[in-house]
Design an enzyme around this catalytic site. Sequence first.
Site, PDB file in Angstrom:
ATOM      1  N   ASP A   2       0.836  -1.201   0.000  1.00 39.24           N
ATOM      2  CA  ASP A   2       0.000   0.000   0.000  1.00 39.24           C
ATOM      3  C   ASP A   2       0.873   1.254   0.000  1.00 39.24           C
ATOM      4  OD1 ASP A   2      -2.339   1.411  -0.044  1.00 39.24           O
ATOM      5  OD2 ASP A   2      -2.794   1.156   2.085  1.00 39.24           O
ATOM      6  N   GLY A   5      -0.018   5.374  -4.521  1.00 34.58           N
ATOM      7  CA  GLY A   5      -0.634   6.636  -4.912  1.00 34.58           C
ATOM      8  C   GLY A   5      -0.042   7.804  -4.142  1.00 34.58           C
ATOM      9  N   TRP A   7       2.838   7.943  -2.676  1.00 35.84           N
ATOM     10  CA  TRP A   7       4.244   8.113  -3.088  1.00 35.84           C
ATOM     11  C   TRP A   7       4.307   9.019  -4.323  1.00 35.84           C
ATOM     12  CZ3 TRP A   7       7.175   7.361  -7.416  1.00 35.84           C
ATOM     13  CH2 TRP A   7       8.563   7.316  -7.245  1.00 35.84           C
ATOM     14  N   HIS A  19       2.609   3.185  -9.137  1.00 38.45           N
ATOM     15  CA  HIS A  19       2.420   1.755  -9.385  1.00 38.45           C
ATOM     16  C   HIS A  19       3.652   1.155 -10.074  1.00 38.45           C
ATOM     17  CE1 HIS A  19      -1.544   2.018  -7.821  1.00 38.45           C
ATOM     18  NE2 HIS A  19      -2.089   2.632  -8.859  1.00 38.45           N
ATOM     19  N   SER A  48     -10.556  -7.564  -4.330  1.00 38.08           N
ATOM     20  CA  SER A  48     -11.873  -7.574  -4.985  1.00 38.08           C
ATOM     21  C   SER A  48     -12.562  -6.212  -4.855  1.00 38.08           C
ATOM     22  CB  SER A  48     -12.744  -8.716  -4.449  1.00 38.08           C
ATOM     23  OG  SER A  48     -12.387  -9.090  -3.147  1.00 38.08           O
ATOM     24  N   GLU A  49     -12.073  -5.381  -3.923  1.00 30.22           N
ATOM     25  CA  GLU A  49     -12.653  -4.039  -3.751  1.00 30.22           C
ATOM     26  C   GLU A  49     -11.999  -3.007  -4.674  1.00 30.22           C
ATOM     27  OE1 GLU A  49     -11.657  -5.986  -1.074  1.00 30.22           O
ATOM     28  OE2 GLU A  49     -13.722  -6.618  -0.658  1.00 30.22           O
ATOM     29  N   LEU A 113      11.474 -20.304  -4.339  1.00 28.84           N
ATOM     30  CA  LEU A 113      10.516 -19.397  -3.690  1.00 28.84           C
ATOM     31  C   LEU A 113       9.163 -19.615  -4.343  1.00 28.84           C
ATOM     32  CD1 LEU A 113       9.887 -16.761  -1.947  1.00 28.84           C
ATOM     33  CD2 LEU A 113      10.337 -15.496  -4.040  1.00 28.84           C
TER      34      LEU A 113
HETATM   35  C1  IPE Z   1      -1.409   0.107  -3.564  1.00 28.66           C
HETATM   36  O1  IPE Z   1      -1.204   1.475  -3.557  1.00 28.66           O
HETATM   37  C2  IPE Z   1      -1.551  -0.437  -4.961  1.00 28.66           C
HETATM   38  C3  IPE Z   1      -2.777  -1.217  -5.239  1.00 28.66           C
HETATM   39  C4  IPE Z   1      -3.777  -1.417  -4.417  1.00 28.66           C
HETATM   40  C5  IPE Z   1      -2.870  -1.798  -6.552  1.00 28.66           C
HETATM   41  P1  IPE Z   1      -2.432   2.484  -3.531  1.00 28.66           P
HETATM   42  O2  IPE Z   1      -2.800   2.772  -4.956  1.00 28.66           O
HETATM   43  O3  IPE Z   1      -3.510   1.982  -2.659  1.00 28.66           O
HETATM   44  O4  IPE Z   1      -1.750   3.773  -2.903  1.00 28.66           O
HETATM   45  P2  IPE Z   1      -2.402   4.865  -1.929  1.00 28.66           P
HETATM   46  O5  IPE Z   1      -3.031   4.143  -0.779  1.00 28.66           O
HETATM   47  O6  IPE Z   1      -3.380   5.640  -2.748  1.00 28.66           O
HETATM   48  O7  IPE Z   1      -1.233   5.701  -1.505  1.00 28.66           O
HETATM   49 MG    MG Z   2      -4.114   2.361  -0.697  1.00 30.71          MG
END
Ligand code: IPE
Ligand code: MG
Length: 239
Positions: A2, A5, A7, A19, A48-49, A113
């Site tokens: 997580d 976004g 970052w 991403h 799934s969300e 692994l």
């Molecule tokens: C995780 O980062 C990536 C996925 C769920 C694919 P986020 O996209 O949730 O990043 P934030 O939470 O908005 O910073």
């Molecule tokens: Mg997130």
Amino acid sequence: MDGNGRWAKSRFLPRVAGHQRGVEALRVTIQTCIKRQIEFLTVFAFSSENWRRPAAEVSVLRQMFLAVLEDELEKIHEYGIRLKVIGDIEPFGERICELVQRGEALTAENHKLTLTIAANYGGRWDLLQAMNRAVEKNSAPVTVFTEELLAPHLAMSYAPEPDLFIRTGGEQRISNFLLWQLAYTELYFTTTLWPDFNTASLDEAILWYRQRERRFGRTSEQLESDQESKARSGRPKLA
Ligand code: IPE
Ligand code: MG
């Protein structure tokens, strides 16, 4: 994984850049796991969300999943990685389903692994599909569920229960990840955003894990006397 976004946002970059850096962080983590002789790594790539996100972002994530499968299956195989994908991947389309099937078959005999990618996965979905499959597959009609009946049908029946759960990005929740399998797992939360997660971050989490006392419902005293009697009988101590 997580924090992609956030970052990107903190650098005035589009979310997709986060991403992309996230995939890089995953590559590093996989390599570190191999170096540290960790046998199972399971990553929550798409829940799934996550379909609730804007269509453009869902499409980018799908494209990235496809690109990794198209470009990196050979490399995954060369590294001795066994690839597994859990979740209902049908909505990602035929091409992804085909590549997942091919990748799993290609790497089935690898032992270095086991890398499991959870895609369109949800812990509740997993429990329900396992129950439905148990009902379907059991020779006698199922009237009572037991752990023994259910466990073989869970998505990760091929793996031991996880020792350590790591969530990056500062939230302290499980967010419908491996609900059944995490029952006794040590839960580690870090504010590090996933794209910044590196070898030092993983080592820090492992160090934290090694300081935990895993009692599995027993008392500290029981564990201590267990260890003492094991030491006396010359058998190896608990790791
Ligand atoms: C995780 O980062 C990536 C996925 C769920 C694919 P986020 O996209 O949730 O990043 P934030 O939470 O908005 O910073
Ligand atoms: Mg997130």
